[in-house]
Design an enzyme around this catalytic site. Structure first.
Site, short mmCIF file in Angstrom:
data_model
loop_
_atom_site.label_atom_id
_atom_site.label_comp_id
_atom_site.label_asym_id
_atom_site.label_seq_id
_atom_site.Cartn_x
_atom_site.Cartn_y
_atom_site.Cartn_z
N ASP A 1 0.84 -1.20 0.00
CA ASP A 1 0.00 0.00 0.00
C ASP A 1 0.88 1.25 0.00
O ASP A 1 0.64 2.20 -0.73
CB ASP A 1 -0.94 -0.01 1.22
CG ASP A 1 -0.21 -0.30 2.54
OD1 ASP A 1 0.94 -0.77 2.50
OD2 ASP A 1 -0.80 -0.08 3.61
N PHE B 1 0.71 11.33 7.40
CA PHE B 1 0.06 10.06 7.73
C PHE B 1 -1.27 9.96 6.98
O PHE B 1 -2.05 10.91 6.95
CB PHE B 1 -0.17 9.96 9.24
CG PHE B 1 -0.71 8.63 9.64
CD1 PHE B 1 0.08 7.50 9.60
CD2 PHE B 1 -2.04 8.50 10.03
CE1 PHE B 1 -0.42 6.25 9.93
CE2 PHE B 1 -2.56 7.26 10.38
CZ PHE B 1 -1.74 6.14 10.32
P1 IMP Z 1 7.79 1.31 6.23
O1 IMP Z 1 8.32 0.04 6.79
O2 IMP Z 1 8.19 2.51 7.04
O3 IMP Z 1 8.11 1.49 4.75
O4 IMP Z 1 6.21 1.26 6.37
C1 IMP Z 1 5.47 0.39 5.59
C2 IMP Z 1 4.18 -0.06 6.23
O5 IMP Z 1 3.76 0.79 7.27
C3 IMP Z 1 3.09 -0.01 5.19
O6 IMP Z 1 2.91 -1.28 4.61
C4 IMP Z 1 1.87 0.40 5.96
O7 IMP Z 1 1.18 -0.73 6.44
C5 IMP Z 1 2.42 1.17 7.11
N1 IMP Z 1 2.34 2.63 6.84
C6 IMP Z 1 3.34 3.44 6.46
N2 IMP Z 1 2.91 4.72 6.33
C7 IMP Z 1 1.59 4.68 6.63
C8 IMP Z 1 0.56 5.69 6.66
O8 IMP Z 1 0.77 6.88 6.39
N3 IMP Z 1 -0.67 5.26 7.01
C9 IMP Z 1 -0.97 3.95 7.32
N4 IMP Z 1 -0.03 2.99 7.30
C10 IMP Z 1 1.23 3.35 6.96
#
Ligand code: IMP
Length: 180
Positions: A104, A156
Site C-alpha cells: 500500500d 500520515f
Molecule cells: P515502512 O516500513 O516505514 O516502509 O512502512 C510500511 C508499512 O507501514 C506499510 O505497509 C503500511 O502498512 C504502514 N504505513 C506506512 N505509512 C503509513 C501511513 O501513512 N498510514 C498507514 N499505514 C502506513
C-alpha cells in the site's frame, strides 16, 4: 465526505475513488505489458495492501497468481524498526518465480528492506516492487521501486486499506492527517 475524524485525529481527503481508479489502471497496464510473456506471482503485503491488490489484479490483462504475506512494523502513526513476518506462503509457492511485491505504501522502507532478503532465499527469477504510495522524504534505502502510484509528503494517511490503529481500512478514498 471530505473530512473525517478517527480517534481524535482529523483527516482530509487526498485522493478520491476516480483518481485512485485511474492510477491503479495505469499501474495494471504497465505490469500487464511488462509481464506479457512471463509467469507472474503477486505477493501482497497484508494488511494494508488488500484493497489495492484486489483492484490491481482485477485490472491486469495477463494471468497471475497471488499470495499474501503478513508483515507488521507500524504502530499508531509511526513506522518502527521492529519488523515481523507473521505469515509466509509455502516454500514451493515461492521458488524460482517472477515476483511483484505489492505494498500500500513504502514509508521508511524498513518493512520491505527486511522482507527482500527473506524472499531472495527462494531464488526468484526476478523481484520488483509495486506500491500505491511512497514517502520519498523518509525513505532510507536505495532499492528501486518499479511501479509507483504517487509520491506523497511525510504525512500520515488512512483509507483504501490503510489504517490508524486498525480503523479506516474500508474507506474507498485516501485521507491525510490534517496539521494540528
Ligand atoms: P515502512 O516500513 O516505514 O516502509 O512502512 C510500511 C508499512 O507501514 C506499510 O505497509 C503500511 O502498512 C504502514 N504505513 C506506512 N505509512 C503509513 C501511513 O501513512 N498510514 C498507514 N499505514 C502506513
Amino acid at each position: 465526505m471530505n473530512k473525517i475524524e478517527i480517534e481524535n485525529l482529523n483527516f482530509e481527503k487526498l485522493f478520491d475513488e476516480k483518481v485512485i481508479d485511474r492510477t491503479v489502471n495505469r499501474l495494471a497496464k504497465k505490469i500487464s505489458k511488462d509481464y506479457e510473456h512471463k509467469e507472474l506471482l503477486i505477493i501482497s503485503v497484508l494488511k494494508g495492501s488488500f484493497m489495492f491488490t484486489s483492484d490491481l489484479v482485477k485490472k491486469l490483462t495477463i494471468p497471475c497468481e497471488v499470495e499474501f504475506v503478513k508483515i507488521t512494523s507500524y504502530t499508531g502513526t509511526q513506522s518502527t524498526e521492529n519488523v515481523f513476518v507473521q505469515t509466509l506462503p509455502d516454500r514451493e509457492r515461492l521458488l524460482n518465480r517472477n515476483i511483484i511485491i505489492v505494498e500500500d505504501i513504502v514509508d521508511t522502507g524498513n518493512t520491505l528492506n527486511y522482507f527482500l532478503p527473506i524472499l531472495k532465499q527462494y531464488n526468484p527469477t526476478s523481484i520488483q516492487i509495486c506500491t500505491l504510495l511512497h514517502k520519498p522524504e523518509v525513505f532510507r534505502y536505495d532499492w528501486h521501486i518499479a511501479y509507483k502510484g504517487w509520491d506523497i509528503e511525510k504525512e500520515f494517511v488512512v483509507g483504501y486499506g490503510m489504517d490508524y490503529n486498525e480503523i479506516g481500512r474500508g474507506l474507498p478514498c485516501i485521507y491525510r492527517q490534517k496539521e494540528k
